[in-house]
Design a protein around this motif. Structure first.
Motif, PDB file in Angstrom:
ATOM      1  N   THR A   1       0.807  -1.216   0.000  1.00 61.98           N
ATOM      2  CA  THR A   1       0.000   0.000   0.000  1.00 61.98           C
ATOM      3  C   THR A   1       0.838   1.262   0.000  1.00 61.98           C
ATOM      4  OG1 THR A   1      -0.128  -0.003   2.419  1.00 61.98           O
ATOM      5  CG2 THR A   1      -1.868  -1.158   1.219  1.00 61.98           C
ATOM      6  N   ILE A   2       2.152   1.143   0.197  1.00 57.62           N
ATOM      7  CA  ILE A   2       3.041   2.301   0.238  1.00 57.62           C
ATOM      8  C   ILE A   2       3.781   2.402  -1.084  1.00 57.62           C
ATOM      9  CG2 ILE A   2       4.910   3.445   1.473  1.00 57.62           C
ATOM     10  CD1 ILE A   2       2.404   2.998   3.160  1.00 57.62           C
TER      11      ILE A   2
ATOM     12  N   PRO B   1      13.091  -1.927   9.085  1.00 58.07           N
ATOM     13  CA  PRO B   1      13.175  -0.504   9.423  1.00 58.07           C
ATOM     14  C   PRO B   1      14.183  -0.220  10.543  1.00 58.07           C
ATOM     15  CG  PRO B   1      10.900  -1.115   9.059  1.00 58.07           C
ATOM     16  CD  PRO B   1      11.689  -2.392   9.062  1.00 58.07           C
TER      17      PRO B   1
ATOM     18  N   ARG C   1       3.519  -6.777   3.865  1.00 52.31           N
ATOM     19  CA  ARG C   1       3.619  -5.915   5.060  1.00 52.31           C
ATOM     20  C   ARG C   1       5.067  -5.492   5.311  1.00 52.31           C
ATOM     21  NH1 ARG C   1      -0.413  -9.472   7.151  1.00 52.31           N
ATOM     22  NH2 ARG C   1       1.197 -10.742   8.148  1.00 52.31           N
TER      23      ARG C   1
ATOM     24  N   ASP D   1       5.904  -2.776   2.852  1.00 57.73           N
ATOM     25  CA  ASP D   1       5.292  -1.525   3.301  1.00 57.73           C
ATOM     26  C   ASP D   1       6.125  -0.869   4.395  1.00 57.73           C
ATOM     27  OD1 ASP D   1       3.130  -1.262   1.605  1.00 57.73           O
ATOM     28  OD2 ASP D   1       1.683  -2.146   2.987  1.00 57.73           O
ATOM     29  N   GLY D   2       6.619  -1.668   5.338  1.00 61.10           N
ATOM     30  CA  GLY D   2       7.416  -1.122   6.434  1.00 61.10           C
ATOM     31  C   GLY D   2       8.693  -0.473   5.948  1.00 61.10           C
TER      32      GLY D   2
ATOM     33  N   ARG E   1       9.250   0.757   2.913  1.00 60.53           N
ATOM     34  CA  ARG E   1       8.930   1.963   2.140  1.00 60.53           C
ATOM     35  C   ARG E   1       8.449   3.096   3.032  1.00 60.53           C
ATOM     36  NH1 ARG E   1       6.209  -1.144  -3.086  1.00 60.53           N
ATOM     37  NH2 ARG E   1       8.207  -1.742  -4.008  1.00 60.53           N
ATOM     38  N   LEU E   2       7.726   2.778   4.072  1.00 57.38           N
ATOM     39  CA  LEU E   2       7.295   3.808   5.007  1.00 57.38           C
ATOM     40  C   LEU E   2       8.499   4.482   5.659  1.00 57.38           C
ATOM     41  CD1 LEU E   2       4.726   5.072   6.239  1.00 57.38           C
ATOM     42  CD2 LEU E   2       4.905   3.389   8.087  1.00 57.38           C
ATOM     43  N   ALA E   3       9.595   3.718   5.815  1.00 58.92           N
ATOM     44  CA  ALA E   3      10.822   4.258   6.398  1.00 58.92           C
ATOM     45  C   ALA E   3      11.718   4.930   5.358  1.00 58.92           C
ATOM     46  CB  ALA E   3      11.594   3.140   7.095  1.00 58.92           C
TER      47      ALA E   3
ATOM     48  N   ASP F   1      13.388   0.761  -0.038  1.00 59.42           N
ATOM     49  CA  ASP F   1      12.730  -0.063  -1.043  1.00 59.42           C
ATOM     50  C   ASP F   1      13.360  -1.448  -1.044  1.00 59.42           C
ATOM     51  OD1 ASP F   1      10.857  -0.639  -2.969  1.00 59.42           O
ATOM     52  OD2 ASP F   1      11.890   0.376  -4.601  1.00 59.42           O
TER      53      ASP F   1
END
Length: 360
Positions: A35-36, A63, A106, A109-110, A112-114, A117
């Protein structure tokens, strides 16, 4: 790469999209994709991504690794054909279908949120790969496109080991599939890693290079893995320099172009053959790779980037390095590669010389 303690005689192809835009797949609700959106990272970050197995044992919290080391990218392993029945459906380690996965999504996503990639790695030692089971190169490429679409990937790694890389038909399907993906996904950064030998590479690795040439397929990068049979840094550098000559002779490249298309993939700590590669060894090879303008510097594996007491039986472990170290010492060196080469546009925009017969 070794599958933990397995022999690492491998061929890999790494594919990265450095500048592609991202949109959420229309099948989001049914396929549970990431989702990110992936960030835009220079290609040298994908060339520095250490391998990590996200579904093995107690995998590292990526992360947290990013915060501790500055590393921004990771190479997630492995996509294979389904165990038992085979077929042309991509699965994690032959067991978890990509189409229904949520756990790896998931993790991505973690990262990319940080601000980082991932690349996803295809193959692995001893498994059955899609190049062996799909009916054609086009079908193989379509299977890998499912992985790209599922995770909105900018990077994909083909890690083709025994038994596949000894099969010329399967090897050709994999290389042709990489070429199809390069054309289907504009902006792909492609790295091909072949087996190391004192002469540069093995006959199977030379066959892979010859196959790429015959298909007029020009990746950004070729790497070798100088461990298992290379007792020290001197022997590792000798193999890297021999491979440099192989690239020049195979493709007609000059030295600078060959180095810009060349990389190395190392093993941290104790190897399967009982060699020990330390942080000082990695530092020497890091400095060498940067001084020569090489475009890939990575290692197997992040899962092993921990200290431990080596077992009495001398076994190589998949969860620690068996050499004295702090947590993530080797990952800090891959981060240095990306940080120190960021202004060099590593592996990007390097055109083959006019006498080369292959092209994009």
């Amino acid at each position: 790469m070794p599958k933990f303690s397995a022999l690492a005689t491998a061929v890999a192809v790494s594919v990265g999209v450095a500048t592609a835009s991202w949109t959420m797949p229309s099948s989001a609700a049914s396929t549970n994709p990431v989702t990110i959106a992936p960030p835009t990272l220079p290609a040298n970050w994908y060339g520095s991504a250490p391998y990590v197995t996200p579904l093995y044992g107690n995998p590292p919290d990526l992360p947290k690794v990013m915060a501790a080391t500055g590393q921004k990218t990771f190479q997630l392993t492995f996509i294979q054909a389904p165990r038992g029945g085979g077929g042309c459906t991509p699965t994690w380690d032959g067991a978890v279908p990509v189409s229904t996965d949520t756990a790896v999504a998931r993790i991505i996503d973690g990262v990319r949120l940080a601000g980082g990639d991932v690349s996803v790695s295809i193959g692995g030692y001893g498994g059955t790969n899609l190049g062996q089971t799909c009916g054609s190169a086009e079908a193989t490429a379509s299977a890998y496109q499912q992985v790209i679409d599922k995770y909105a990937l900018r990077a994909l790694d083909f890690n083709l080991e025994e038994p596949e890389y000894s099969d010329p038909v399967a090897t050709r399907k994999e290389v042709r599939a990489a070429q199809i993906l390069q054309r289907r996904n504009p902006g792909l950064y492609i790295s091909v890693t072949t087996v190391a030998a004192p002469s540069g590479t093995t006959p199977q690795g030379q066959n892979l290079l010859n196959t790429a040439k015959s298909l007029h397929f020009t990746p950004n990068n070729y790497s070798i893995m100088p461990f298992n049979g290379f007792p020290d840094v001197r022997s590792q550098i000798a193999a890297i320099e021999a491979f440099h000559g192989v690239l020049m002779s195979t493709f007609g490249w000059d030295s600078a172009t060959a180095f810009a298309h060349e990389g190395m993939s190392l093993m941290n700590g104790r190897s399967d053959f009982g060699e020990y590669y330390t942080q000082a060894d990695f530092q020497t090879l890091l400095d060498y790779s940067i001084s020569r303008g090489m475009s890939r510097y990575t290692f197997w594996s992040l899962n092993r980037d921990h200290p431990c007491t080596p077992p009495a039986n001398g076994q190589t472990l998949g969860t620690c390095s068996s050499v004295p170290q702090h947590h993530w010492d080797f990952t800090r060196l891959t981060a240095q590669f990306a940080q120190r080469t960021s202004a060099m546009k590593v592996g990007v925009g390097v055109a083959p010389p006019a006498r080369a017969t292959h092209r994009r």
